[in-house]
Write an enzyme that holds these catalytic residues in place. Structure first.
Site, short mmCIF file in Angstrom:
data_model
loop_
_atom_site.label_atom_id
_atom_site.label_comp_id
_atom_site.label_asym_id
_atom_site.label_seq_id
_atom_site.Cartn_x
_atom_site.Cartn_y
_atom_site.Cartn_z
CD GLU A 7 42.39 39.39 39.01
OE1 GLU A 7 41.77 39.16 37.95
OE2 GLU A 7 43.24 38.60 39.47
CD GLU A 40 41.63 35.88 42.64
OE1 GLU A 40 42.00 35.41 41.55
OE2 GLU A 40 40.73 36.72 42.75
C1 GAL Z 1 41.58 35.88 38.66
C2 GAL Z 1 40.19 36.29 39.08
C3 GAL Z 1 39.41 35.14 39.64
C4 GAL Z 1 39.55 33.93 38.76
C5 GAL Z 1 40.99 33.60 38.61
C6 GAL Z 1 41.25 32.37 37.79
O1 GAL Z 1 42.07 36.76 37.72
O2 GAL Z 1 40.24 37.33 40.03
O3 GAL Z 1 38.06 35.52 39.74
O4 GAL Z 1 39.00 34.23 37.51
O5 GAL Z 1 41.65 34.68 37.99
O6 GAL Z 1 42.61 32.09 37.66
#
Ligand code: GAL
Length: 674
Positions: free
Chosen positions: A163, A314
Site C-alpha cells: 500500500e 485484500e
Molecule cells: C491493509 C494492510 C494490511 C492490514 C489491513 C487491515 O491496509 O495492507 O496489512 O493492515 O489493512 O485491514
C-alpha cells in the site's frame, strides 16, 4: 508469465498463473505461529479451496533479524509446505516495515511528518523513501529474497512493499523534492511562474529555499501541494522500481503491488506500466454498505490495467479493527463482495488475512480462519466461497467489454482536495459515484479511464469531475462527439491547467465550443439548494452547486428557477454532427441524474443487459457471464436474455434464474440469444 489459452483449452487463463481457475486466498503470516500450526493451516487451506497466499509482507525482522544476517529456514519450510499442497505464493518484499535495528543504526531512515516530528518504531510504515540507508537495506533484502526464491516452484507472484503512498517531509526528501522540481520545471523562475509565487511574496531567490509543504501558519500554495503529491507518487514509484528490478533480474515471475482504490497517495495511472498485474485492497464497510462505490472502485482498478483482469488482494472476511466500531460482514456480504469483484474483472479474491492474529496491532481484525477455529460459521462461509469460486474457472482471464467510459485521474482528485476552493462539498469521488451509479443500477459495463486514454472503443464518455486537465487531454475528450459519440460533462470541469493555474476566460475553457457553453461564475448553493425546471425531467431541487453559464447554439434541457439564476441554463445538450455533447452545471438529485445518464446511454445506443432487473438485485457482465447478486431478503426471479446455465449450479428455466434471499448466480449467456 501466464500462458495464453490454447485451442485445446477454450478457457482463457488467469492473469497470474496461467491456470484456468480463479485465485483465492489471503495474507499468510506463519511467523506469528509455531511450526505445528503451519501444517494445520495448509491442510485447512486446501479444504477451503485456497490456491494463493501472500507471504512475507511484514516479515523483515524474521528474515533479517540483524543487518546482513538472513534466516531462511522458516520461510524455506513454509514455501515447501505450501507448494507440496498445491498452493501458490505471492511472495512479498518486506519494505513497508523495517526492523527496529535499522532506525537504531540509521535514525534518518524513519520518516518525518509535516510538523517535523520523526516517526518512531513500534508500528509500521515509518520509512523515509529517500534515506540512502533505507534504500540500500530495501535493495539488499529484495535481492536476497529474489536470489533465494525466484526459482522456487511455489512462487507465482512477487508483491512489492505494501500500500504505497506514505509521505515524508525530512531534509533528505526536501533535497529529492528539489531535484524532482528541477526536472519538471527547469529553472527556478519557471518554478516561480508555475507556482504563482508572486502571490503572498513567496518568490524564491534560491533553490535551497524550496521545501516540501511543511507545517505553515496558513493556507499552502496550492501548486506546491499539487507538485508534492506528484513528487510523492514518483518517489514511491522509484522505491517500487528499486525492488522490482531485483525481482525481475532473478526470473520472470510477474510483479505486483497492492493499491488502495481512490487513495490519493499515488497516481496509479502513472504506475500501471510497471506492474505485470494490477492489485487492489478494498475494505467495504458492512455497517454502511456502499456496493455501488465498491463496484466503481473495481471499475477503476480494471481501468488502471487497461482492461486486464486484476486481483483483489485484500478485503475483510468479517470485521476490520481500524474503524471506531467494527461491525462484521455477514456471510452473504462476504460472498457478494468477492463475486462483485470477479464480475468487475478480478481474477482473484483474497483476504487480509488467513489466520487471525492472537497478538499485535491487528489482533481483533477478522480473518478467514477466526480465533475460534475452523468449526465456525465464518470459516464455513470461507469454504463455501472457495467451492463456488472453484466453479468459476471459465471466467478467469476474461474481460469486461465496456462501451461506456467514466473519466478520472489523480491530479484532478488532488486538485479537488486542495484547501481554499469554492466548496468542500463538491467532492470528486462523490461526483464520480453519482454518475457511475446509473450504470451500476442497470448493469451496463463502464470502464474508469484517464483523460488521455484511447477513447475510440467508447460510444459514451462521462466526465463527472475533471477539475484539472491538460490541453492535449481536453482535445482528446472533445473529439468524442466529433466522431459521433456522446460526451457528458459534469460541473467545475477543466477549470485548471496541470500546474493548477485557473484557466481565464469563459469556462470550461477548452470545451466552451464543443459544449456550446460560456461559463461566467461558480455559485455554491446555500442549504436547501435551488429549484430547476425541465420539460424532460420535470421540476427538481438541485444541490450544493450551480453555475452561471450562457448557452451558445445549444439546447437548454433544464433551467434554474432561483438562486439569482432565474431562467438561466442548468443542463445543456448540443448536437455535434452525429454526436452529442452534454453539460450539467449543477448537482441534480440522483433520480434526475439517473435519467440524464440514461438518456445519454440511449443516445449512445447502450442498453441494460438484464431488462427489468428487480430492485435489490445487482447485475454485472464479464465476458459471456452475467453475475447476479441479490442483496434483498426476499427471493427474486430474474430473466436473463440468452441465459444458458448458471455456473454456480442453480437451475435456469426458459432464461429465468431463481435467486434466494442473498442469493448469487453467474449466468452464462449465448451471444446469439442476447
Ligand atoms: C491493509 C494492510 C494490511 C492490514 C489491513 C487491515 O491496509 O495492507 O496489512 O493492515 O489493512 O485491514
Amino acid at each position: 508469465m501466464p500462458t495464453p489459452s490454447s485451442p485445446a483449452n477454450p478457457f482463457p487463463a488467469n492473469v497470474v498463473t496461467g491456470r484456468h481457475e480463479l485465485l483465492y486466498g489471503g495474507d499468510y503470516n506463519p511467523e506469528q505461529w509455531p511450526r505445528e500450526v503451519w501444517r494445520e493451516d495448509v491442510a485447512l487451506m486446501r479444504e477451503a479451496g485456497v490456491n494463493l497466499v501472500t507471504v512475507g509482507v511484514f516479515s523483515w525482522a524474521s528474515i533479517e533479524p540483524e543487518p546482513g544476517r538472513f534466516t531462511w529456514d522458516w520461510l524455506d519450510e513454509v514455501l515447501d509446505l505450501l507448494h507440496a499442497a498445491g498452493i501458490g505464493v505471492d511472495l512479498a518484499t518486506p519494505s513497508a516495515s523495517a526492523p527496529p535495528w535499522l532506525a537504531r543504526f540509521h535514525p534518518e531512515t524513519s520518516s518525518v511528518d509535516a510538523a517535523g516530528v520523526r516517526m518512531s518504531v513500534g508500528s509500521r510504515n515509518h520509512f523515509c523513501p529517500s534515506a540512502p540507508a533505507y534504500r540500500d537495506a530495501v535493495v539488499t533484502v529484495a535481492r536476497a529474497l529474489a536470489e533465494r526464491y525466484a526459482d522456487h516452484p511455489a512462487v507465482e507472484l512477487w508483491h512489492v512493499g505494501n500500500e504505497f503512498g506514505q509521505t515524508c517531509f525530512c531534509d533528505l526528501c526536501a533535497d529529492a523534492f528539489r531535484d524532482w522540481l528541477r526536472a519538471r520545471h527547469g529553472a527556478l523562475d519557471r518554478l516561480d511562474e508555475a507556482w504563482g509565487t508572486t502571490f503572498w511574496s513567496q518568490r524564491y531567490a534560491d533553490w535551497s529555499e524550496v521545501v516540501p509543504p511543511r507545517a505553515a501558519p496558513y493556507v499552502h500554495n496550492p501548486a506546491q501541494l499539487l507538485d508534492f503529491r506528484r513528487f510523492t507518487s514518483d518517489r514511491m514509484l522509484d522505491l517500487y522500481r528499486l525492488q522490482a528490478v531485483e525481482l525481475r533480474r532473478a526470473g520472470d515471475v510477474p510483479v505486483t503491488t497492492n493499491f488502495m482504490g481512490f487513495f490519493p497517495g499515488v497516481d496509479q495511472h502513472s504506475w500501471a506500466a510497471d506492474l505485470d498485474v494490477v492489485s487492489d485492497d478494498h475494505y467495504a464497510d458492512p455497517e454502511h454498505p456502499t456496493p455501488a462505490r465498491t463496484a466503481l472502485t473495481h471499475d477503476l482498478l480494471r481501468g488502471v490495467g487497461k482492461g486486464r483482469p486484476w486481483l483483489l488482494l485484500e478485503q475483510a472476511a468479517g470485521a476490520v479493527s481500524w474503524r471506531p466500531h467494527n461491525v462484521p460482514k455477514s456471510p452473504v456480504q462476504m460472498l457478494q463482495d468477492s463475486l462483485r469483484a470477479v464480475a468487475h474483472g478480478a481474477d482473484g479474491v483474497c483476504y487480509f488475512q488467513w489466520r487471525a492474529s492472537a497478538a499485535g496491532s491487528e489482533q481483533f481484525h477478522s480473518a478467514m480462519l477466526p480465533h475460534a477455529g475452523p468449526d465456525t460459521r465464518l470459516h464455513r462461509a470461507v469454504r463455501h466461497q472457495g467451492a463456488l469460486l472453484g466453479r468459476l474457472g471459465p471466467v478467469a482471464g476474461t474481460r469486461v467489454a465496456a462501451r461506456a467510459a467514466l473519466v478520472f485521474d489523480w491530479p484532478s482528485l488532488w486538485a479537488s482536495e486542495l484547501p481554499a476552493r469554492p466548496s468542500e462539498r463538491l467532492r470528486a469521488t462523490d461526483q464520480l459515484e453519482a454518475y457511475h451509479r446509473p450504470f451500476w443500477e442497470d448493469g451496463i459495463p463502464v470502464d474508469v479511464v484517464p483523460p488521455g486514454a484511447d477513447l475510440d472503443a467508447y460510444d459514451l464518455v462521462v466526465v463527472p469531475a475533471l477539475q484539472l486537465v491538460s490541453d492535449d487531454d481536453a482535445a482528446n475528450l472533445a473529439r468524442v462527439p466529433a466522431r459521433g459519440g456522446v460526451l457528458l460533462v459534469g460541473p467545475f470541469a477543466a477549470v485548471q491547467d496541470p500546474t493548477g493555474r485557473v484557466r481565464t476566460g469563459p469556462f470550461p475553457g477548452p470545451w466552451t465550443e464543443v459544449l456550446g457553453v460560456a461559463g461566467e461564475d461558480w455559485r455554491p448553493l446555500p442549504e436547501g439548494g435551488v429549484r430547476v425546471r425541465s420539460e424532460a425531467w420535470g421540476e427538481f431541487i438541485a444541490d450544493t452547486w450551480s453555475e452561471r453559464v450562457v448557452a451558445r447554439d445549444t439546447d437548454v434541457l433544464a433551467a434554474y428557477a432561483g438562486a439569482g439564476l432565474d431562467g438561466e441554463p442548468a443542463i445543456l445538450r448540443r448536437s455535434v454532427g452525429d454526436g452529442e455533447a452534454w453539460y450539467v452545471s449543477t448537482v441534480p438529485p440522483s433520480d434526475v441524474l439517473g435519467r440524464v445518464v440514461r438518456d445519454c446511454a440511449r443516445a449512445a445506443g447502450l442498453a441494460a443487459p438484464v431488462p427489468g432487473l428487480p430492485a435489490g438485485v445487482e447485475a454485472a457482465v464479464r465476458g459471456d457471464v452475467v453475475f447476479l447478486l441479490n442483496a434483498d431478503d426476499v427471493a427474486r426471479d430474474v430473466t436473463v436474455p440468452g441465459a444458458v446455465e448458471d455456473l454456480l449450479g442453480a437451475a435456469v428455466v426458459d432464461g429465468r434464474v431463481g435467486l434466494e434471499p442473498g442469493g448469487v448466480a453467474a449466468v452464462r449467456v449465448s451471444p446469439a440469444g442476447r
